[in-house]
Design an enzyme around this catalytic site. Structure first.
Site, short mmCIF file in Angstrom:
data_model
loop_
_atom_site.label_atom_id
_atom_site.label_comp_id
_atom_site.label_asym_id
_atom_site.label_seq_id
_atom_site.Cartn_x
_atom_site.Cartn_y
_atom_site.Cartn_z
N LYS A 133 20.55 44.83 101.39
CA LYS A 133 19.36 45.80 102.22
C LYS A 133 18.19 45.57 102.43
O LYS A 133 17.51 45.74 101.07
CB LYS A 133 20.06 47.22 101.69
CG LYS A 133 19.75 48.48 102.57
CD LYS A 133 20.03 49.66 101.69
CE LYS A 133 19.61 51.33 103.34
NZ LYS A 133 18.49 51.29 102.18
N GLY A 186 19.11 53.80 109.69
CA GLY A 186 18.19 54.54 110.42
C GLY A 186 18.09 55.24 111.40
O GLY A 186 18.11 54.93 112.82
N ASP A 187 18.34 56.98 110.82
CA ASP A 187 18.23 57.43 112.56
C ASP A 187 19.62 57.78 112.98
O ASP A 187 19.09 58.06 114.41
CB ASP A 187 17.32 57.29 112.90
CG ASP A 187 15.82 57.95 112.94
OD1 ASP A 187 16.04 58.13 111.39
OD2 ASP A 187 15.01 57.07 113.33
N MET A 230 22.21 55.59 98.69
CA MET A 230 21.07 57.25 98.11
C MET A 230 21.01 57.91 96.44
O MET A 230 21.31 58.62 96.19
CB MET A 230 21.13 58.43 98.90
CG MET A 230 21.45 57.76 100.22
SD MET A 230 21.39 58.85 101.91
CE MET A 230 23.17 59.02 101.36
N GLN A 263 24.20 48.73 94.34
CA GLN A 263 23.14 48.49 94.38
C GLN A 263 22.35 48.01 92.67
O GLN A 263 22.52 49.19 92.73
CB GLN A 263 22.99 49.12 95.44
CG GLN A 263 21.14 48.24 95.83
CD GLN A 263 20.37 49.22 97.34
OE1 GLN A 263 20.43 50.45 96.53
NE2 GLN A 263 20.12 48.70 98.07
N GLY A 311 22.92 57.50 105.79
CA GLY A 311 22.62 58.10 105.20
C GLY A 311 22.25 59.38 105.11
O GLY A 311 23.23 60.13 105.08
N CYS A 325 13.55 49.59 99.13
CA CYS A 325 12.89 51.03 98.42
C CYS A 325 11.03 50.91 98.87
O CYS A 325 10.36 50.24 98.75
CB CYS A 325 13.57 51.44 97.41
SG CYS A 325 12.17 52.40 96.76
C1 LIG Z 1 17.82 60.90 99.14
C2 LIG Z 1 17.51 59.57 99.49
C3 LIG Z 1 17.77 58.89 98.28
C4 LIG Z 1 17.56 57.05 99.15
N1 LIG Z 1 18.02 55.72 98.12
C5 LIG Z 1 18.47 54.78 98.78
C6 LIG Z 1 18.92 53.75 97.91
O1 LIG Z 1 19.24 54.43 96.49
N2 LIG Z 1 18.84 53.32 97.99
C7 LIG Z 1 18.21 52.47 98.95
O2 LIG Z 1 18.70 50.99 99.67
N3 LIG Z 1 18.00 53.40 99.85
C8 LIG Z 1 17.93 54.40 99.27
N4 LIG Z 1 17.73 55.42 100.24
C9 LIG Z 1 17.18 54.49 102.05
C10 LIG Z 1 18.58 54.64 102.80
O3 LIG Z 1 19.59 54.53 102.30
C11 LIG Z 1 18.13 54.68 104.21
O4 LIG Z 1 17.79 53.37 104.08
C12 LIG Z 1 16.89 55.34 104.99
O5 LIG Z 1 17.71 56.99 104.28
C13 LIG Z 1 17.33 55.51 106.42
O6 LIG Z 1 18.78 55.99 107.10
P1 LIG Z 1 19.43 57.60 107.09
O7 LIG Z 1 18.18 57.95 109.21
O8 LIG Z 1 20.27 57.08 107.96
O9 LIG Z 1 18.97 58.04 106.54
C14 LIG Z 1 17.42 56.17 100.05
C15 LIG Z 1 17.31 57.66 101.26
C16 LIG Z 1 17.72 58.87 101.16
C17 LIG Z 1 17.31 60.48 102.05
#
Ligand SMILES: Cc1cc2nc3c(=O)[nH]c(=O)nc-3n(C[C@H](O)[C@H](O)[C@H](O)COP(=O)(O)O)c2cc1C
Length: 330
Positions: A141, A205-206, A19, A72, A228, A102
């Protein structure tokens, strides 16, 4: 038991998602202490890395205590990605992860991140070349697809596996969905159920409650959960999930003492890593979540996020401890 290459990551591992601006070394260390089995850096631009851009290079920093850790990277240009693999390999992470998910416009418009979902041949070609370039395990990813009408994740995952990708984490949304709607784990389960798949398939996701993690494990049959947002400002989420796995019961939320302790350690690690000024500045974004739920907290939060000196922030933490000593988190 899930394995990423030769790395044993345990039974149904919990992975801290990459993240941006969140998954820095101090935060990763806190999540690791609270039970994350694998942690990832935020995404790092391959173009930035090969130009030795300080902003990108500092993101390669890792602590020994957070291993196994994946770095990453993102990009769409073969040469830049391969040179980046060399740079990343030299900084000795345990895993190299490729960001093919992304959804942000400025990334996608260059064909990187989820942009590559429009050119699966290039996605496979890049992965193959990167796998061949390093002795480290390479993971991917990604998302379900570019949009609802172009979901081919079962085929894509199999092709990535065939060129040597060692694990795949799939966010159950398409690029078109960005972060809207609910993540759909069914296509991820289809990937897992493909009899030809043998690398770990991690769902993302979620996953925002221990129950959801159990659902991902038992109903969807995935190999691990990547977490995340539920961990942002709440590294305790990992231990809560693990406790629930073991006992079927919810662990009590962290006490005020534990939250203050985490905030202090986060700030101290950030200062040790980036120096007083940047350490104070960059830790600010985490505090709100650490203390979420405490009523009439604004005065303290304002002090935490406006003080320029760590001594003042540490003093505010102590004030919080005293002022809210009787507060019970639920
Ligand atoms: C603030 C933020 C920054 C993120 N940055 C990245 C990143 O640098 N690389 C990546 O693969 N996904 C990134 N994501 C996506 C997360 O890795 C993840 O796929 C997404 O938030 C869904 O998972 P969650 O529902 O558990 O949050 C980011 C998400 C958030 C909220």
């Amino acid at each position: 038991m899930a394995k990423i290459g030769d790395i044993d990551v345990g039974e149904f591992p919990l992975l801290l998602a990459p993240m941006e601006d969140v998954s820095d070394p101090p935060f990763r260390a806190l999540c690791k202490e609270q039970g994350a089995d694998v942690v990832y850096t935020e995404f790092i631009s391959s173009e930035g890395l090969i130009r030795d851009a300080a902003k990108s290079v500092i993101k390669l920093d890792i602590y020994e205590k957070e291993r196994p850790v994946g770095i990453q990277i993102f990009g769409a240009n073969m040469d830049s990605m391969l040179q980046s693999v060399d740079i990343v390999t030299a900084s000795k992470p345990d895993i190299i992860d490729i960001n093919f998910g992304c959804p942000v416009k400025k990334v996608v418009s260059k064909g990187a991140g989820a942009g590559i979902l429009k050119d699966i041949d290039l996605m496979v070609k890049l992965t193959k070349a990167m796998v061949e370039r390093t002795h480290l395990p390479v993971t991917v990813k990604t998302r379900l697809g570019w949009d609802h009408d172009s979901i081919k994740i079962v085929e894509v995952a199999e092709r990535l596996q065939d060129v040597g990708c060692k694990a795949i984490s799939i966010h159950g949304r398409t690029r078109a969905q960005m972060y809207k709607g609910n993540a759909d784990w069914r296509p991820i389960a289809e990937v897992k159920n493909n009899p030809r798949m043998h690398i770990p398939v991690f769902g993302n996701g979620d996953v925002n409650t221990p129950e959801r993690a159990v659902e991902m494990r038992d109903q969807y049959g995935l190999d691990g959960a990547m977490i995340g947002r539920a961990s942002i400002g709440y590294p305790w989420f990992f231990r809560e999930v693990k406790h629930y796995f073991e006992t079927g019961e919810h662990l009590a939320p962290p006490t005020l003492q534990e939250r203050v302790e985490a905030a202090k350690r986060h700030l101290q690690m950030s200062i040790d890593w980036k120096g007083e000024k940047l350490g104070v500045f960059e830790t600010r974004r985490h505090y709100t979540n650490y203390f979420k739920g405490i009523p009439h907290f604004k005065e303290y939060r304002t002090k935490m996020v406006t003080s320029d000196h760590s001594a003042d922030v540490f003093a505010t933490f102590d004030e919080v401890l005293e002022r809210f000593a009787d507060f019970q988190f639920v």
